[in-house]
Design an enzyme around this catalytic site. Sequence first.
Site, PDB file in Angstrom:
ATOM      1  N   HIS A  13      66.986  26.710  62.238  1.00  0.00           N
ATOM      2  CA  HIS A  13      66.987  26.605  63.713  1.00  0.00           C
ATOM      3  C   HIS A  13      68.393  26.180  64.126  1.00  0.00           C
ATOM      4  O   HIS A  13      68.767  25.016  64.009  1.00  0.00           O
ATOM      5  CB  HIS A  13      65.959  25.566  64.185  1.00  0.00           C
ATOM      6  CG  HIS A  13      65.875  25.476  65.679  1.00  0.00           C
ATOM      7  ND1 HIS A  13      64.678  25.536  66.356  1.00  0.00           N
ATOM      8  CD2 HIS A  13      66.829  25.321  66.641  1.00  0.00           C
ATOM      9  CE1 HIS A  13      64.887  25.428  67.651  1.00  0.00           C
ATOM     10  NE2 HIS A  13      66.196  25.292  67.854  1.00  0.00           N
ATOM     11  N   HIS A  15      71.781  26.803  66.986  1.00  0.00           N
ATOM     12  CA  HIS A  15      72.401  27.377  68.191  1.00  0.00           C
ATOM     13  C   HIS A  15      73.873  27.630  67.899  1.00  0.00           C
ATOM     14  O   HIS A  15      74.627  26.701  67.645  1.00  0.00           O
ATOM     15  CB  HIS A  15      72.253  26.419  69.378  1.00  0.00           C
ATOM     16  CG  HIS A  15      70.824  26.169  69.739  1.00  0.00           C
ATOM     17  ND1 HIS A  15      70.120  26.977  70.603  1.00  0.00           N
ATOM     18  CD2 HIS A  15      69.948  25.236  69.296  1.00  0.00           C
ATOM     19  CE1 HIS A  15      68.872  26.541  70.704  1.00  0.00           C
ATOM     20  NE2 HIS A  15      68.741  25.482  69.914  1.00  0.00           N
TER      21      HIS A  15
HETATM   22  C1  NCD Z   1      69.016  23.249  72.785  1.00  0.00           C
HETATM   23  C2  NCD Z   1      70.242  23.939  73.390  1.00  0.00           C
HETATM   24  O1  NCD Z   1      71.144  23.240  73.875  1.00  0.00           O
HETATM   25  O2  NCD Z   1      70.308  25.170  73.355  1.00  0.00           O
HETATM   26  N1  NCD Z   1      68.994  21.887  73.220  1.00  0.00           N
HETATM   27  C3  NCD Z   1      68.362  20.864  72.616  1.00  0.00           C
HETATM   28  O3  NCD Z   1      68.378  19.754  73.152  1.00  0.00           O
HETATM   29  N2  NCD Z   1      67.764  20.997  71.451  1.00  0.00           N
HETATM   30  C4  NCD Z   1      67.806  24.010  73.155  1.00  0.00           C
HETATM   31  C5  NCD Z   1      66.572  23.578  72.409  1.00  0.00           C
HETATM   32  O4  NCD Z   1      66.406  23.888  71.228  1.00  0.00           O
HETATM   33  O5  NCD Z   1      65.734  22.920  73.032  1.00  0.00           O
HETATM   34 ZN    ZN Z   2      66.994  24.588  69.570  1.00  0.00          ZN
END
Ligand code: NCD
Ligand code: ZN
Length: 337
Positions: A13, A15
């Site tokens: 997981h 980003h």
């Molecule tokens: C994530 C993001 O910034 O894209 N933020 C987070 O607090 N985890 C999105 C997510 O996974 O909820």
């Molecule tokens: Zn996330």
Amino acid sequence: MNGVILSMPLDMHLHLRDHEMLEVVAPLTAHTFSGALVMPNLVPPVKTRDAVIAYRKRILDAVEGHNDFEPYMTLFFDASYDKAFLQELRDDILALKLYPAGITTNSQGGVAHFDIETLRPTLEAMSELGIPLCVHGETNGFVMERETEFMTIYARLASEFPNLKIIMEHITTQAAVELLELYENLYATITVHHLLITLDDVAGGLMQPHLFCKPIAKRPQDRAALLDVALRAHPKVMFGSDSAPHPQHAKESCGCAAGVFTAPIALQLLCDIFDRHDALENLQAFVSTNAENIYGICPAFKEVTLIRQPFLVPEKYGSVVPMYAGQTLPWSIGSVQ
Ligand code: NCD
Ligand code: ZN
């Protein structure tokens, strides 16, 4: 033990964002991980085959030189997808990611109502095609109860679609850990920060914007339940950092963006946690083997040696402040092969 070798670490997981941010953060993960499940919450979200393919190419360009890194792609869930559409991009993605509308960063286009009949055609098509569903499981209720309230939705999805693999993303509660045992087709990712912090660390003293994320860190007993399943590498849980970079100005501001940036320190922190709990022998399963089994993936060879040597966490990576910036961690990356 003074050294630990991890084979094919996986971050299920992650980003990576886009453009300049992608250029900064993607090589950091590609350095120590064999693969990562890349979240689709860009602006606009990744919702077509062309968008998946183009984003994957931008990631590969950003990690040039790391040929042993696989970005496993996801598609932003939408109940309008039919089987023909999904079949076309089956081989380009590993999973679909479902966000409740507006619950977190760039999730405005997510699911507004969890009406099973509305979701059924797409979820049935996913079951038939063997595409797993990753879910950000929070309601829009009281912030500390959002994940627990979502358990009834997970239970309904799991029983209505018994052949659909459902991954409860970044679980933070004892309730989610307990639900794992009740449905064969439920799995979970756990972040490293939720193994370390509780709400006290975020807001118990002076406000700590770099520890603020969704779902918010919970109670000590929740953290204990997460630690329990992670440390024994329960076969239904796997590591997913949810490393979510935001520029410093977006975190250190009125209206702090949610997300903790851990990608470059995740393995060092995990090594420390598992070491302190005498569970280093289970780290390989938590950070790789379980994900290989759950997703049926076979990542490129990579061997990362961690050594018991202090690592001073940089103040910044590009414009992003990492978790524990300026602090010293007991484990470092020794070598990567
Ligand atoms: C994530 C993001 O910034 O894209 N933020 C987070 O607090 N985890 C999105 C997510 O996974 O909820
Ligand atoms: Zn996330």
